[in-house]
Design an enzyme around this catalytic site. Structure first.
Site, short mmCIF file in Angstrom:
data_model
loop_
_atom_site.label_atom_id
_atom_site.label_comp_id
_atom_site.label_asym_id
_atom_site.label_seq_id
_atom_site.Cartn_x
_atom_site.Cartn_y
_atom_site.Cartn_z
N HIS A 70 0.85 -1.25 -0.13
CA HIS A 70 -0.22 -0.03 -0.14
C HIS A 70 0.88 1.35 0.15
O HIS A 70 1.95 1.13 0.56
CB HIS A 70 -0.96 0.01 1.23
N GLU A 72 0.68 3.82 1.93
CA GLU A 72 1.06 4.25 3.16
C GLU A 72 2.11 3.45 3.63
O GLU A 72 3.23 3.98 4.28
CB GLU A 72 -0.08 4.20 4.12
N CYS A 98 -6.23 1.63 5.20
CA CYS A 98 -6.96 0.37 5.69
C CYS A 98 -6.65 0.17 7.12
O CYS A 98 -5.75 0.92 7.86
CB CYS A 98 -6.39 -0.78 4.56
N CYS A 101 -2.71 -0.47 7.46
CA CYS A 101 -1.88 0.67 7.40
C CYS A 101 -1.89 1.57 8.61
O CYS A 101 -1.08 2.39 9.05
CB CYS A 101 -2.10 1.49 5.85
#
Length: 158
Positions: A70, A72, A98, A101
Site C-alpha cells: 500500500h 502508506e 486500511c 496501514c
C-alpha cells in the site's frame, strides 16, 4: 494533498492508484504509492497474481494473494530504508487507510492522517476501525482532493 495526487501517478497496481506523503514539521520526509515490492515485477508486468487475474478474484476477495504494498506502507518503509524518522509526522493519502496501514502508522508514531477519498469498513468492523483511528493525536480527517483528482482507479491510457 496535491503532492500525494502527483505521487500516485507512479502507482502500477492494476486495481487502484493511491499516493501518500509523510510530512514532519512542514517538510516532506517520504512518499509512497501502491505497487509490488522493490525489485519485483510490477503489476502491469504480471507481478501480482491477483491483479493479473482479476476475473478469478471478485472485488473484496483474494487479498492474501495480492503482493502489492500500500502507498502508506511504502511511505513508511521508504523512510525506514533511508533512515528517516517518521515519528511526529502527518500522513497525507489520496485514499482512506486500511486497518493494517492504520496500525502501522500508529506503531511508527505518526500523529495524524489526512485523506481524500473515503470508504467504509463492513458494518461489524466499523466501530473497531473508528476506535483505532481515535488513537492518532491529531486525528484522521477527510480533506478535499484537488479538482479533477477524485478517482483512485487507473486511467485508461489507450
Amino acid at each position: 494533498m496535491s503532492i500525494a495526487v502527483g505521487v500516485r501517478a507512479r502507482a502500477n497496481c492494476l486495481g487502484s492508484h493511491i499516493g501518500a506523503v509523510l510530512a514532519r514539521d512542514g517538510h516532506i520526509v517520504s512518499t509512497g504509492y501502491n505497487g509490488t515490492p522493490h525489485k519485483t515485477p510490477n503489476c502491469d508486468e504480471g507481478g501480482c497474481t491477483r491483479c493479473s487475474n482479476r476475473e478469478m478474484y471478485p472485488a473484496g476477495t483474494g487479498y492474501d494473494m495480492c503482493i502489492c504494498v500500500h502507498a502508506e506502507q511504502n511511505a513508511l518503509l521508504s523512510a525506514a530504508r533511508f533512515g528517516i524518522a517518521v515519528e511526529g509526522s502527518v500522513l497525507y493519502t489520496t485514499w482512506q487507510p486500511c486497518f493494517s496501514c492504520t496500525k502501522e502508522m500508529l506503531q511508527a508514531g505518526v500523529l495524524g492522517v489526512r485523506y481524500g477519498e473515503a470508504w467504509e469498513p463492513k458494518a461489524d468492523l466499523k466501530d473497531e476501525y473508528h476506535r483505532l483511528q481515535g488513537y492518532f493525536p491529531e486525528g484522521v480527517k477527510q480533506v478535499d482532493l484537488p479538482v479533477g483528482a477524485e478517482s483512485h482507479r487507473p486511467v485508461d491510457q489507450s
